[in-house]
Design a protein around this motif. Structure first.
Motif, PDB file in Angstrom:
ATOM      1  N   UNK A  90      45.955  21.955  46.890  1.00  0.00           N
ATOM      2  CA  UNK A  90      44.633  22.302  46.364  1.00  0.00           C
ATOM      3  C   UNK A  90      44.483  21.834  44.919  1.00  0.00           C
ATOM      4  N   UNK A  91      45.525  22.045  44.123  1.00  0.00           N
ATOM      5  CA  UNK A  91      45.475  21.622  42.722  1.00  0.00           C
ATOM      6  C   UNK A  91      45.251  20.126  42.614  1.00  0.00           C
ATOM      7  N   UNK A  92      45.926  19.363  43.480  1.00  0.00           N
ATOM      8  CA  UNK A  92      45.769  17.910  43.437  1.00  0.00           C
ATOM      9  C   UNK A  92      44.352  17.494  43.806  1.00  0.00           C
ATOM     10  N   UNK A  93      43.683  18.264  44.670  1.00  0.00           N
ATOM     11  CA  UNK A  93      42.306  17.932  45.052  1.00  0.00           C
ATOM     12  C   UNK A  93      41.350  18.085  43.873  1.00  0.00           C
ATOM     13  N   UNK A  94      41.571  19.094  43.042  1.00  0.00           N
ATOM     14  CA  UNK A  94      40.738  19.261  41.843  1.00  0.00           C
ATOM     15  C   UNK A  94      40.859  18.026  40.954  1.00  0.00           C
ATOM     16  N   UNK A  95      42.075  17.552  40.767  1.00  0.00           N
ATOM     17  CA  UNK A  95      42.286  16.365  39.931  1.00  0.00           C
ATOM     18  C   UNK A  95      41.739  15.105  40.602  1.00  0.00           C
ATOM     19  N   UNK A  96      41.948  15.000  41.929  1.00  0.00           N
ATOM     20  CA  UNK A  96      41.425  13.839  42.661  1.00  0.00           C
ATOM     21  C   UNK A  96      39.920  13.711  42.489  1.00  0.00           C
ATOM     22  N   UNK A  97      39.213  14.825  42.588  1.00  0.00           N
ATOM     23  CA  UNK A  97      37.755  14.789  42.528  1.00  0.00           C
ATOM     24  C   UNK A  97      37.260  14.315  41.160  1.00  0.00           C
ATOM     25  N   UNK A 152      56.849  12.835  41.998  1.00  0.00           N
ATOM     26  CA  UNK A 152      56.520  11.747  42.929  1.00  0.00           C
ATOM     27  C   UNK A 152      55.018  11.723  43.238  1.00  0.00           C
ATOM     28  N   UNK A 153      54.422  12.894  43.424  1.00  0.00           N
ATOM     29  CA  UNK A 153      52.992  12.953  43.724  1.00  0.00           C
ATOM     30  C   UNK A 153      52.188  12.312  42.597  1.00  0.00           C
ATOM     31  N   UNK A 154      52.498  12.675  41.360  1.00  0.00           N
ATOM     32  CA  UNK A 154      51.766  12.117  40.215  1.00  0.00           C
ATOM     33  C   UNK A 154      52.032  10.619  40.065  1.00  0.00           C
ATOM     34  N   UNK A 155      53.285  10.212  40.254  1.00  0.00           N
ATOM     35  CA  UNK A 155      53.605   8.784  40.158  1.00  0.00           C
ATOM     36  C   UNK A 155      52.839   7.992  41.221  1.00  0.00           C
ATOM     37  N   UNK A 156      52.742   8.559  42.425  1.00  0.00           N
ATOM     38  CA  UNK A 156      51.997   7.900  43.483  1.00  0.00           C
ATOM     39  C   UNK A 156      50.534   7.745  43.147  1.00  0.00           C
ATOM     40  N   UNK A 157      49.948   8.769  42.556  1.00  0.00           N
ATOM     41  CA  UNK A 157      48.541   8.698  42.160  1.00  0.00           C
ATOM     42  C   UNK A 157      48.334   7.657  41.059  1.00  0.00           C
ATOM     43  N   UNK A 158      49.262   7.592  40.114  1.00  0.00           N
ATOM     44  CA  UNK A 158      49.152   6.598  39.037  1.00  0.00           C
ATOM     45  C   UNK A 158      49.245   5.183  39.616  1.00  0.00           C
ATOM     46  N   UNK A 163      46.866  -2.168  40.785  1.00  0.00           N
ATOM     47  CA  UNK A 163      47.230  -3.154  41.806  1.00  0.00           C
ATOM     48  C   UNK A 163      48.737  -3.360  41.837  1.00  0.00           C
ATOM     49  N   UNK A 164      49.218  -3.865  42.954  1.00  0.00           N
ATOM     50  CA  UNK A 164      50.646  -4.178  43.060  1.00  0.00           C
ATOM     51  C   UNK A 164      51.022  -5.247  42.042  1.00  0.00           C
ATOM     52  N   UNK A 178      51.694   5.539  49.481  1.00  0.00           N
ATOM     53  CA  UNK A 178      51.362   6.582  50.458  1.00  0.00           C
ATOM     54  C   UNK A 178      52.500   7.592  50.599  1.00  0.00           C
ATOM     55  N   UNK A 179      53.742   7.089  50.596  1.00  0.00           N
ATOM     56  CA  UNK A 179      54.888   7.991  50.686  1.00  0.00           C
ATOM     57  C   UNK A 179      54.909   8.961  49.518  1.00  0.00           C
ATOM     58  N   UNK A 180      54.543   8.472  48.327  1.00  0.00           N
ATOM     59  CA  UNK A 180      54.582   9.309  47.128  1.00  0.00           C
ATOM     60  C   UNK A 180      53.373  10.232  47.014  1.00  0.00           C
TER      61      UNK A 180
END
Length: 334
Positions: A90-97, A152-158, A163-164, A178-180
Protein backbone atom coordinates in the motif's frame (compact mmCIF):
# COMPACT_ATOMS: atom_id res chain seq x y z
CA UNK A 1 -11.86 1.28 9.83
CA UNK A 2 -13.60 -0.87 7.25
CA UNK A 3 -12.08 -2.33 4.12
CA UNK A 4 -13.43 -2.94 0.66
CA UNK A 5 -11.33 -6.07 0.07
CA UNK A 6 -12.56 -8.15 -2.81
CA UNK A 7 -13.84 -11.71 -2.51
CA UNK A 8 -11.29 -14.52 -2.66
CA UNK A 9 -11.05 -16.46 -5.92
CA UNK A 10 -8.96 -19.63 -5.69
CA UNK A 11 -10.08 -22.16 -8.32
CA UNK A 12 -7.45 -24.66 -7.19
CA UNK A 13 -8.43 -24.65 -3.52
CA UNK A 14 -10.57 -27.22 -1.73
CA UNK A 15 -13.64 -25.98 0.12
CA UNK A 16 -11.95 -26.34 3.51
CA UNK A 17 -8.82 -24.54 2.38
CA UNK A 18 -10.81 -21.73 0.78
CA UNK A 19 -12.86 -21.25 3.95
CA UNK A 20 -9.65 -21.12 6.00
CA UNK A 21 -8.05 -18.57 3.65
CA UNK A 22 -11.14 -16.35 3.79
CA UNK A 23 -11.16 -16.45 7.60
CA UNK A 24 -7.46 -15.66 7.86
CA UNK A 25 -7.67 -12.82 5.32
CA UNK A 26 -10.34 -11.36 7.57
CA UNK A 27 -7.84 -11.50 10.44
CA UNK A 28 -5.26 -9.74 8.25
CA UNK A 29 -7.75 -7.02 7.28
CA UNK A 30 -8.69 -6.45 10.91
CA UNK A 31 -5.03 -6.04 11.86
CA UNK A 32 -4.47 -3.69 8.89
CA UNK A 33 -7.36 -1.51 10.04
CA UNK A 34 -5.87 -1.28 13.53
CA UNK A 35 -2.37 -0.57 12.21
CA UNK A 36 -3.50 2.19 9.83
CA UNK A 37 -5.71 3.93 12.38
CA UNK A 38 -4.26 7.05 14.02
CA UNK A 39 -5.12 9.52 16.78
CA UNK A 40 -5.22 12.35 14.25
CA UNK A 41 -8.40 11.94 12.16
CA UNK A 42 -6.81 13.44 9.05
CA UNK A 43 -3.80 11.10 9.23
CA UNK A 44 -6.15 8.14 9.78
CA UNK A 45 -8.30 9.17 6.83
CA UNK A 46 -5.39 9.70 4.45
CA UNK A 47 -3.63 6.53 5.61
CA UNK A 48 -6.77 4.48 5.10
CA UNK A 49 -7.71 6.00 1.75
CA UNK A 50 -6.40 3.22 -0.50
CA UNK A 51 -7.00 0.49 2.08
CA UNK A 52 -10.70 1.37 2.18
CA UNK A 53 -10.84 1.27 -1.62
CA UNK A 54 -10.20 -2.47 -1.45
CA UNK A 55 -7.87 -4.54 -3.58
CA UNK A 56 -7.13 -8.17 -4.27
CA UNK A 57 -5.04 -8.74 -1.11
CA UNK A 58 -2.92 -10.96 -3.36
CA UNK A 59 0.19 -10.80 -1.18
CA UNK A 60 -1.51 -11.65 2.14
CA UNK A 61 -3.39 -14.48 0.40
CA UNK A 62 -0.07 -15.88 -0.85
CA UNK A 63 1.44 -15.70 2.64
CA UNK A 64 -1.56 -17.57 4.04
CA UNK A 65 -1.45 -20.24 1.33
CA UNK A 66 2.30 -20.69 1.85
CA UNK A 67 1.67 -21.11 5.58
CA UNK A 68 -0.50 -24.12 4.85
CA UNK A 69 2.67 -25.87 3.64
CA UNK A 70 4.15 -25.67 7.14
CA UNK A 71 3.29 -27.90 10.11
CA UNK A 72 1.94 -25.05 12.25
CA UNK A 73 -0.27 -23.50 9.59
CA UNK A 74 -1.48 -19.91 9.85
CA UNK A 75 -0.09 -18.64 13.14
CA UNK A 76 -0.51 -15.16 14.63
CA UNK A 77 2.98 -14.43 13.29
CA UNK A 78 1.88 -15.33 9.75
CA UNK A 79 -1.07 -12.94 10.05
CA UNK A 80 1.18 -10.15 11.28
CA UNK A 81 3.74 -10.78 8.53
CA UNK A 82 0.99 -10.84 5.88
CA UNK A 83 -0.33 -7.51 7.15
CA UNK A 84 3.17 -6.01 7.08
CA UNK A 85 3.68 -7.08 3.46
CA UNK A 86 0.33 -5.58 2.44
CA UNK A 87 1.17 -2.33 4.25
CA UNK A 88 4.45 -2.19 2.35
CA UNK A 89 2.54 -2.70 -0.89
CA UNK A 90 0.00 0.00 0.00
CA UNK A 91 2.81 2.41 0.88
CA UNK A 92 4.43 1.82 -2.50
CA UNK A 93 1.13 2.64 -4.24
CA UNK A 94 1.04 6.08 -2.61
CA UNK A 95 4.51 6.78 -3.98
CA UNK A 96 3.70 5.25 -7.38
CA UNK A 97 0.71 7.54 -7.82
CA UNK A 98 2.84 10.61 -7.18
CA UNK A 99 5.50 9.47 -9.65
CA UNK A 100 2.89 8.55 -12.28
CA UNK A 101 0.67 11.57 -11.60
CA UNK A 102 -2.20 9.08 -11.53
CA UNK A 103 -5.72 10.50 -11.11
CA UNK A 104 -7.34 7.21 -10.04
CA UNK A 105 -6.42 4.13 -8.05
CA UNK A 106 -8.80 1.21 -7.44
CA UNK A 107 -11.66 3.21 -8.89
CA UNK A 108 -11.31 6.15 -6.48
CA UNK A 109 -9.25 9.35 -6.64
CA UNK A 110 -5.59 8.57 -5.99
CA UNK A 111 -4.10 9.89 -2.77
CA UNK A 112 -2.20 12.63 -4.60
CA UNK A 113 -5.43 13.70 -6.31
CA UNK A 114 -7.54 13.46 -3.16
CA UNK A 115 -4.99 15.33 -1.04
CA UNK A 116 -1.71 16.48 -2.61
CA UNK A 117 1.69 15.10 -3.54
CA UNK A 118 3.35 15.98 -0.25
CA UNK A 119 0.63 14.30 1.78
CA UNK A 120 0.70 11.21 -0.43
CA UNK A 121 4.48 10.87 -0.06
CA UNK A 122 4.37 11.33 3.70
CA UNK A 123 1.49 8.89 4.12
CA UNK A 124 3.46 6.35 2.09
CA UNK A 125 6.42 6.89 4.42
CA UNK A 126 4.12 6.51 7.44
CA UNK A 127 2.81 3.19 6.12
CA UNK A 128 6.34 1.93 5.45
CA UNK A 129 7.16 2.79 9.05
CA UNK A 130 4.02 1.04 10.30
CA UNK A 131 4.93 -2.07 8.33
CA UNK A 132 8.42 -2.02 9.85
CA UNK A 133 6.90 -1.75 13.33
CA UNK A 134 4.85 -4.90 12.73
CA UNK A 135 7.87 -6.78 11.38
CA UNK A 136 9.95 -5.72 14.40
CA UNK A 137 7.71 -7.94 16.54
CA UNK A 138 8.70 -10.96 14.44
CA UNK A 139 12.42 -11.04 15.17
CA UNK A 140 15.73 -9.94 13.70
CA UNK A 141 15.58 -12.25 10.66
CA UNK A 142 12.20 -10.86 9.62
CA UNK A 143 13.47 -7.28 10.05
CA UNK A 144 16.49 -8.03 7.86
CA UNK A 145 14.28 -9.55 5.17
CA UNK A 146 11.96 -6.53 5.25
CA UNK A 147 14.90 -4.16 4.88
CA UNK A 148 16.40 -6.13 1.99
CA UNK A 149 12.99 -6.28 0.30
CA UNK A 150 12.53 -2.53 0.63
CA UNK A 151 15.97 -1.85 -0.86
CA UNK A 152 15.26 -4.05 -3.89
CA UNK A 153 11.77 -2.59 -4.35
CA UNK A 154 13.12 0.97 -4.39
CA UNK A 155 16.05 0.04 -6.64
CA UNK A 156 13.62 -1.58 -9.06
CA UNK A 157 11.47 1.54 -9.17
CA UNK A 158 14.53 3.73 -9.79
CA UNK A 159 15.75 1.47 -12.60
CA UNK A 160 12.25 1.25 -14.05
CA UNK A 161 12.30 5.00 -14.66
CA UNK A 162 15.59 4.78 -16.58
CA UNK A 163 16.41 3.12 -19.91
CA UNK A 164 18.67 0.09 -19.99
CA UNK A 165 22.36 1.05 -20.20
CA UNK A 166 23.83 0.59 -23.69
CA UNK A 167 25.89 -2.38 -22.50
CA UNK A 168 22.86 -4.24 -21.07
CA UNK A 169 20.39 -6.50 -22.86
CA UNK A 170 17.12 -4.47 -22.72
CA UNK A 171 14.95 -7.55 -22.18
CA UNK A 172 17.18 -8.93 -19.43
CA UNK A 173 17.26 -5.49 -17.82
CA UNK A 174 13.49 -5.27 -17.94
CA UNK A 175 12.96 -8.70 -16.40
CA UNK A 176 15.32 -7.80 -13.55
CA UNK A 177 13.37 -4.59 -12.98
CA UNK A 178 10.19 -6.67 -12.68
CA UNK A 179 11.90 -9.05 -10.26
CA UNK A 180 12.89 -6.10 -8.07
CA UNK A 181 9.87 -3.82 -8.23
CA UNK A 182 7.17 -6.55 -8.17
CA UNK A 183 8.65 -9.99 -7.63
CA UNK A 184 10.57 -9.32 -4.44
CA UNK A 185 7.59 -8.30 -2.29
CA UNK A 186 5.51 -11.24 -3.50
CA UNK A 187 8.50 -13.47 -2.77
CA UNK A 188 8.71 -12.06 0.75
CA UNK A 189 5.01 -12.78 1.33
CA UNK A 190 5.53 -16.46 0.44
CA UNK A 191 8.78 -16.56 2.42
CA UNK A 192 7.18 -15.18 5.58
CA UNK A 193 4.30 -17.65 5.23
CA UNK A 194 6.75 -20.52 5.19
CA UNK A 195 8.98 -19.14 7.95
CA UNK A 196 6.25 -18.52 10.48
CA UNK A 197 4.38 -21.76 9.85
CA UNK A 198 7.39 -23.90 10.74
CA UNK A 199 8.75 -24.82 7.30
CA UNK A 200 12.38 -25.92 7.15
CA UNK A 201 14.90 -23.61 5.41
CA UNK A 202 14.80 -25.59 2.15
CA UNK A 203 11.01 -25.30 1.99
CA UNK A 204 11.16 -21.59 2.79
CA UNK A 205 13.62 -21.03 -0.06
CA UNK A 206 11.36 -22.95 -2.47
CA UNK A 207 8.42 -20.76 -1.46
CA UNK A 208 10.51 -17.60 -1.81
CA UNK A 209 11.70 -18.56 -5.30
CA UNK A 210 8.15 -19.51 -6.29
CA UNK A 211 6.90 -16.12 -5.09
CA UNK A 212 9.51 -14.18 -7.06
CA UNK A 213 8.73 -16.02 -10.29
CA UNK A 214 5.02 -15.63 -9.62
CA UNK A 215 5.53 -11.89 -9.19
CA UNK A 216 7.35 -11.59 -12.50
CA UNK A 217 4.61 -13.58 -14.25
CA UNK A 218 2.01 -11.32 -12.60
CA UNK A 219 3.67 -8.20 -14.04
CA UNK A 220 4.24 -9.79 -17.46
CA UNK A 221 0.54 -10.63 -17.58
CA UNK A 222 -0.23 -6.98 -16.84
CA UNK A 223 1.98 -6.06 -19.82
CA UNK A 224 -0.12 -8.31 -22.05
CA UNK A 225 -3.38 -6.93 -20.68
CA UNK A 226 -2.23 -3.41 -21.48
CA UNK A 227 -1.88 -4.39 -25.14
CA UNK A 228 -4.61 -6.98 -25.66
CA UNK A 229 -7.06 -6.16 -22.87
CA UNK A 230 -10.60 -4.90 -23.25
CA UNK A 231 -11.48 -1.44 -21.96
CA UNK A 232 -12.93 -1.61 -18.46
CA UNK A 233 -11.84 -5.22 -17.88
CA UNK A 234 -8.14 -4.93 -17.03
CA UNK A 235 -8.55 -1.97 -14.68
CA UNK A 236 -6.97 0.55 -17.03
CA UNK A 237 -7.43 1.66 -20.61
CA UNK A 238 -5.64 -0.55 -23.16
CA UNK A 239 -2.44 0.97 -24.49
CA UNK A 240 -1.71 3.06 -21.40
CA UNK A 241 1.96 2.03 -21.43
CA UNK A 242 2.16 2.86 -25.14
CA UNK A 243 0.66 6.29 -24.58
CA UNK A 244 3.15 6.97 -21.78
CA UNK A 245 6.13 5.77 -23.82
CA UNK A 246 6.82 2.82 -21.51
CA UNK A 247 8.46 -0.19 -23.14
CA UNK A 248 7.16 -3.57 -21.96
CA UNK A 249 7.97 -7.06 -23.17
CA UNK A 250 5.94 -6.92 -26.43
CA UNK A 251 7.49 -3.62 -27.54
CA UNK A 252 10.96 -4.74 -26.47
CA UNK A 253 10.58 -7.77 -28.72
CA UNK A 254 9.60 -5.50 -31.61
CA UNK A 255 12.65 -3.34 -31.05
CA UNK A 256 15.03 -6.31 -30.71
CA UNK A 257 13.81 -7.86 -33.99
CA UNK A 258 14.95 -4.80 -35.99
CA UNK A 259 12.81 -6.02 -38.91
CA UNK A 260 12.50 -3.52 -41.81
CA UNK A 261 8.84 -4.57 -42.09
CA UNK A 262 8.32 -3.01 -38.65
CA UNK A 263 9.48 0.44 -39.73
CA UNK A 264 6.08 2.09 -39.24
CA UNK A 265 5.50 0.48 -35.83
CA UNK A 266 9.00 1.41 -34.68
CA UNK A 267 8.39 4.97 -35.84
CA UNK A 268 5.16 5.07 -33.83
CA UNK A 269 6.82 3.63 -30.70
CA UNK A 270 9.12 6.66 -30.71
CA UNK A 271 6.31 9.14 -31.50
CA UNK A 272 4.11 11.14 -29.14
CA UNK A 273 1.26 8.69 -28.70
CA UNK A 274 -0.89 11.10 -26.78
CA UNK A 275 -2.26 11.75 -30.25
CA UNK A 276 -5.38 9.52 -30.37
CA UNK A 277 -5.02 8.51 -34.02
CA UNK A 278 -1.34 7.61 -33.73
CA UNK A 279 -2.05 5.73 -30.49
CA UNK A 280 -4.83 3.69 -32.11
CA UNK A 281 -2.60 2.83 -35.07
CA UNK A 282 0.29 1.76 -32.83
CA UNK A 283 -2.01 -0.39 -30.70
CA UNK A 284 -3.51 -2.04 -33.80
CA UNK A 285 -0.08 -2.84 -35.27
CA UNK A 286 1.26 -4.17 -31.97
CA UNK A 287 -1.76 -6.42 -31.46
CA UNK A 288 -1.16 -7.97 -34.89
CA UNK A 289 2.61 -8.35 -34.42
CA UNK A 290 4.25 -11.74 -33.64
CA UNK A 291 5.92 -10.05 -30.66
CA UNK A 292 2.63 -10.22 -28.76
CA UNK A 293 2.43 -14.01 -29.12
CA UNK A 294 6.11 -14.31 -28.23
CA UNK A 295 5.51 -12.29 -25.05
CA UNK A 296 2.47 -14.44 -24.27
CA UNK A 297 4.55 -17.61 -24.59
CA UNK A 298 7.26 -16.13 -22.35
CA UNK A 299 4.64 -15.27 -19.72
CA UNK A 300 3.19 -18.80 -19.78
CA UNK A 301 6.71 -20.22 -19.47
CA UNK A 302 7.36 -18.09 -16.39
CA UNK A 303 4.19 -19.34 -14.73
CA UNK A 304 5.00 -22.97 -15.58
CA UNK A 305 8.52 -22.54 -14.19
CA UNK A 306 7.02 -21.15 -10.97
CA UNK A 307 4.72 -24.17 -10.71
CA UNK A 308 7.63 -26.59 -11.26
CA UNK A 309 9.58 -25.02 -8.40
CA UNK A 310 6.95 -26.39 -6.00
CA UNK A 311 7.50 -30.03 -7.04
CA UNK A 312 9.75 -30.92 -4.05
CA UNK A 313 6.89 -29.85 -1.71
CA UNK A 314 4.69 -32.67 -2.98
CA UNK A 315 1.03 -32.76 -3.94
CA UNK A 316 -1.11 -31.30 -1.15
CA UNK A 317 -4.17 -29.04 -1.06
CA UNK A 318 -1.85 -26.08 -0.42
CA UNK A 319 0.59 -26.82 -3.25
CA UNK A 320 -2.27 -27.50 -5.64
CA UNK A 321 -3.76 -24.12 -4.76
CA UNK A 322 -0.39 -22.41 -5.21
CA UNK A 323 0.07 -23.99 -8.63
CA UNK A 324 -3.44 -22.96 -9.62
CA UNK A 325 -2.73 -19.43 -8.43
CA UNK A 326 0.22 -19.21 -10.83
CA UNK A 327 -2.00 -20.40 -13.66
CA UNK A 328 -4.75 -17.97 -12.71
CA UNK A 329 -2.34 -15.03 -12.77
CA UNK A 330 -1.47 -15.78 -16.39
CA UNK A 331 -4.89 -16.97 -17.57
CA UNK A 332 -6.39 -13.53 -16.99
CA UNK A 333 -4.20 -12.18 -19.79
CA UNK A 334 -3.68 -15.00 -22.32
Amino acid sequence: MSSGATSVQLPGASGDLLASVVTDLGRVDALLGQAIDHDDPFVAEAGGHLFAAGGKRFRPMLAILAAHVGPRGVTDEVVKAAAAVELTHLASLYHDDVMDEAPLRRGVPSANAAYDNSTAILVGDLLFGTASSLVADLGADAVKIQAQTFVRLCAGQIRDARPAPPTDDPIGYYLQVLADKTGVLIATAARYGGMFSGCDPEQVEILREFGERLGIAFQLADDLLDVAGVSGVSGKEPGTDLREGVDTLPTLYVRSAADPADARLLELLDADLRDAELHAEALRLLRAHPALEKATTHTRDYAMAAQAILDPLGDTPATRALRALAGQVVDRAV
